[in-house]
Design a protein around this motif. Structure first.
Motif, PDB file in Angstrom:
ATOM      1  N   ARG A  46       0.904  -1.280  -0.027  1.00  0.00           N
ATOM      2  CA  ARG A  46       0.082  -0.016  -0.033  1.00  0.00           C
ATOM      3  C   ARG A  46       0.966   1.250  -0.018  1.00  0.00           C
ATOM      4  O   ARG A  46       0.419   2.190  -0.776  1.00  0.00           O
ATOM      5  N   ALA A  47       1.835   1.166   0.759  1.00  0.00           N
ATOM      6  CA  ALA A  47       2.920   2.421   0.816  1.00  0.00           C
ATOM      7  C   ALA A  47       3.310   2.631  -0.354  1.00  0.00           C
ATOM      8  O   ALA A  47       3.641   3.742  -0.994  1.00  0.00           O
ATOM      9  N   MET A  48       3.857   1.562  -1.282  1.00  0.00           N
ATOM     10  CA  MET A  48       4.637   1.782  -2.623  1.00  0.00           C
ATOM     11  C   MET A  48       3.419   2.426  -3.618  1.00  0.00           C
ATOM     12  O   MET A  48       3.688   3.217  -4.451  1.00  0.00           O
ATOM     13  N   GLU A  49       2.191   1.826  -3.474  1.00  0.00           N
ATOM     14  CA  GLU A  49       1.151   2.562  -4.588  1.00  0.00           C
ATOM     15  C   GLU A  49       0.813   3.694  -4.174  1.00  0.00           C
ATOM     16  O   GLU A  49       0.791   4.776  -4.936  1.00  0.00           O
ATOM     17  N   ARG A  50       0.856   4.158  -2.896  1.00  0.00           N
ATOM     18  CA  ARG A  50       0.573   5.637  -2.572  1.00  0.00           C
ATOM     19  C   ARG A  50       1.770   6.556  -2.993  1.00  0.00           C
ATOM     20  O   ARG A  50       1.523   7.677  -3.332  1.00  0.00           O
ATOM     21  N   ARG A  51       3.043   5.912  -2.952  1.00  0.00           N
ATOM     22  CA  ARG A  51       4.283   6.745  -3.350  1.00  0.00           C
ATOM     23  C   ARG A  51       4.139   6.915  -4.929  1.00  0.00           C
ATOM     24  O   ARG A  51       4.252   7.778  -5.514  1.00  0.00           O
ATOM     25  N   ARG A  52       3.695   5.766  -5.621  1.00  0.00           N
ATOM     26  CA  ARG A  52       3.545   5.882  -7.117  1.00  0.00           C
ATOM     27  C   ARG A  52       2.265   7.173  -7.460  1.00  0.00           C
ATOM     28  O   ARG A  52       2.459   7.645  -8.370  1.00  0.00           O
ATOM     29  N   THR A  53       1.339   7.089  -6.579  1.00  0.00           N
ATOM     30  CA  THR A  53       0.388   8.195  -6.606  1.00  0.00           C
ATOM     31  C   THR A  53       1.010   9.652  -6.643  1.00  0.00           C
ATOM     32  O   THR A  53       0.582  10.479  -7.501  1.00  0.00           O
ATOM     33  N   LEU A  54       1.857   9.735  -5.491  1.00  0.00           N
ATOM     34  CA  LEU A  54       2.502  11.018  -5.419  1.00  0.00           C
ATOM     35  C   LEU A  54       3.246  11.313  -6.633  1.00  0.00           C
ATOM     36  O   LEU A  54       3.615  12.339  -6.950  1.00  0.00           O
ATOM     37  N   ASN A  55       4.172  10.190  -7.244  1.00  0.00           N
ATOM     38  CA  ASN A  55       4.926  10.313  -8.209  1.00  0.00           C
ATOM     39  C   ASN A  55       4.237  10.862  -9.688  1.00  0.00           C
ATOM     40  O   ASN A  55       4.332  11.936 -10.228  1.00  0.00           O
ATOM     41  N   GLU A  56       3.006  10.580  -9.695  1.00  0.00           N
ATOM     42  CA  GLU A  56       2.090  10.827 -10.761  1.00  0.00           C
ATOM     43  C   GLU A  56       1.429  12.279 -10.554  1.00  0.00           C
ATOM     44  O   GLU A  56       1.631  13.173 -11.549  1.00  0.00           O
ATOM     45  N   LEU A  57       1.251  12.763  -9.298  1.00  0.00           N
ATOM     46  CA  LEU A  57       0.985  14.081  -9.021  1.00  0.00           C
ATOM     47  C   LEU A  57       2.219  14.890  -9.262  1.00  0.00           C
ATOM     48  O   LEU A  57       1.689  16.067  -9.782  1.00  0.00           O
ATOM     49  N   ALA A  58       3.438  14.478  -8.885  1.00  0.00           N
ATOM     50  CA  ALA A  58       4.334  15.365  -9.098  1.00  0.00           C
ATOM     51  C   ALA A  58       4.768  15.839 -10.530  1.00  0.00           C
ATOM     52  O   ALA A  58       5.335  16.512 -11.150  1.00  0.00           O
ATOM     53  N   GLY A  59       4.049  14.733 -11.426  1.00  0.00           N
ATOM     54  CA  GLY A  59       4.591  14.932 -12.886  1.00  0.00           C
ATOM     55  C   GLY A  59       3.397  16.096 -13.618  1.00  0.00           C
ATOM     56  O   GLY A  59       3.525  16.231 -14.892  1.00  0.00           O
ATOM     57  N   LEU A  60       2.465  16.531 -12.730  1.00  0.00           N
ATOM     58  CA  LEU A  60       1.436  17.524 -13.216  1.00  0.00           C
ATOM     59  C   LEU A  60       2.146  18.750 -13.224  1.00  0.00           C
ATOM     60  O   LEU A  60       3.068  18.951 -12.377  1.00  0.00           O
ATOM     61  N   ASP A  61       1.755  19.663 -14.182  1.00  0.00           N
ATOM     62  CA  ASP A  61       2.132  20.903 -14.229  1.00  0.00           C
ATOM     63  C   ASP A  61       1.278  21.634 -12.888  1.00  0.00           C
ATOM     64  O   ASP A  61       0.610  21.466 -12.377  1.00  0.00           O
ATOM     65  N   ASP A  62       2.006  23.027 -12.512  1.00  0.00           N
ATOM     66  CA  ASP A  62       1.456  23.778 -11.475  1.00  0.00           C
ATOM     67  C   ASP A  62       0.094  24.110 -12.015  1.00  0.00           C
ATOM     68  O   ASP A  62      -0.761  24.300 -10.793  1.00  0.00           O
ATOM     69  N   HIS A  63      -0.481  24.304 -12.884  1.00  0.00           N
ATOM     70  CA  HIS A  63      -1.774  24.760 -13.345  1.00  0.00           C
ATOM     71  C   HIS A  63      -2.653  23.489 -12.810  1.00  0.00           C
ATOM     72  O   HIS A  63      -3.749  23.915 -12.329  1.00  0.00           O
ATOM     73  N   MET A  64      -2.224  22.308 -13.105  1.00  0.00           N
ATOM     74  CA  MET A  64      -3.232  21.393 -12.928  1.00  0.00           C
ATOM     75  C   MET A  64      -3.374  20.966 -11.574  1.00  0.00           C
ATOM     76  O   MET A  64      -4.463  20.599 -11.106  1.00  0.00           O
ATOM     77  N   LEU A  65      -2.188  21.413 -10.826  1.00  0.00           N
ATOM     78  CA  LEU A  65      -2.062  20.813  -9.176  1.00  0.00           C
ATOM     79  C   LEU A  65      -2.940  22.014  -8.573  1.00  0.00           C
ATOM     80  O   LEU A  65      -3.706  21.676  -7.899  1.00  0.00           O
ATOM     81  N   SER A  66      -2.843  23.459  -9.270  1.00  0.00           N
ATOM     82  CA  SER A  66      -3.864  24.284  -8.667  1.00  0.00           C
ATOM     83  C   SER A  66      -5.459  23.964  -8.723  1.00  0.00           C
ATOM     84  O   SER A  66      -6.125  24.119  -7.971  1.00  0.00           O
ATOM     85  N   ASP A  67      -5.762  23.334  -9.825  1.00  0.00           N
ATOM     86  CA  ASP A  67      -7.080  22.979 -10.060  1.00  0.00           C
ATOM     87  C   ASP A  67      -7.425  21.681  -9.098  1.00  0.00           C
ATOM     88  O   ASP A  67      -8.716  21.821  -8.676  1.00  0.00           O
ATOM     89  N   ILE A  68      -6.699  21.045  -8.395  1.00  0.00           N
ATOM     90  CA  ILE A  68      -7.062  20.120  -7.606  1.00  0.00           C
ATOM     91  C   ILE A  68      -6.826  20.693  -6.036  1.00  0.00           C
ATOM     92  O   ILE A  68      -7.075  19.919  -5.086  1.00  0.00           O
TER      93      ILE A  68
END
Length: 111
Positions: A46-68
């Protein structure tokens, strides 16, 4: 060796009973140990899956991050959390805090 009759009429030796009890205790101990090992392995998964999700979020640009409702610093803070903790929970808390603060600011604004 003492012989006993069961309620069904068969005769059994009571010398075997302690061995059976010992085997039952050993089997239960092994089962508990395996269960704890499987639970720990699932936690790591589960920890590895959550870290993968965090990596995917890090791949988003600042505007997309701001949207969420997130910022780069939120991702950095979540990455700094201990390995087996849930970094996505910290992100959810941040988003919730910002949304609540925004709602309160709109409610307090003079008309």
């Amino acid at each position: 060796m003492e012989m006993k009759m069961s309620i069904h009429g068969e005769i059994r030796s009571s010398a075997v009973a302690p061995v059976g009890e010992l085997m039952a205790v050993l089997v239960l101990a092994v089962a508990r140990t395996l269960g704890a090992g499987l639970k720990a392995a699932a936690g790591v998964g589960r920890a590895m899956e959550r870290r993968r999700t965090l990596n995917e979020l890090a791949g988003l640009d600042d505007h997309m991050l701001s949207d969420i409702g997130l910022t780069r610093s939120d991702l950095r803070d979540a990455t700094a959390s201990p390995m087996l903790s849930d970094p996505t929970l910290a992100l959810a808390v941040r988003v919730n805090e910002r949304r609540t603060a925004s709602r309160l600011a709109r409610a307090v604004r003079p008309s």
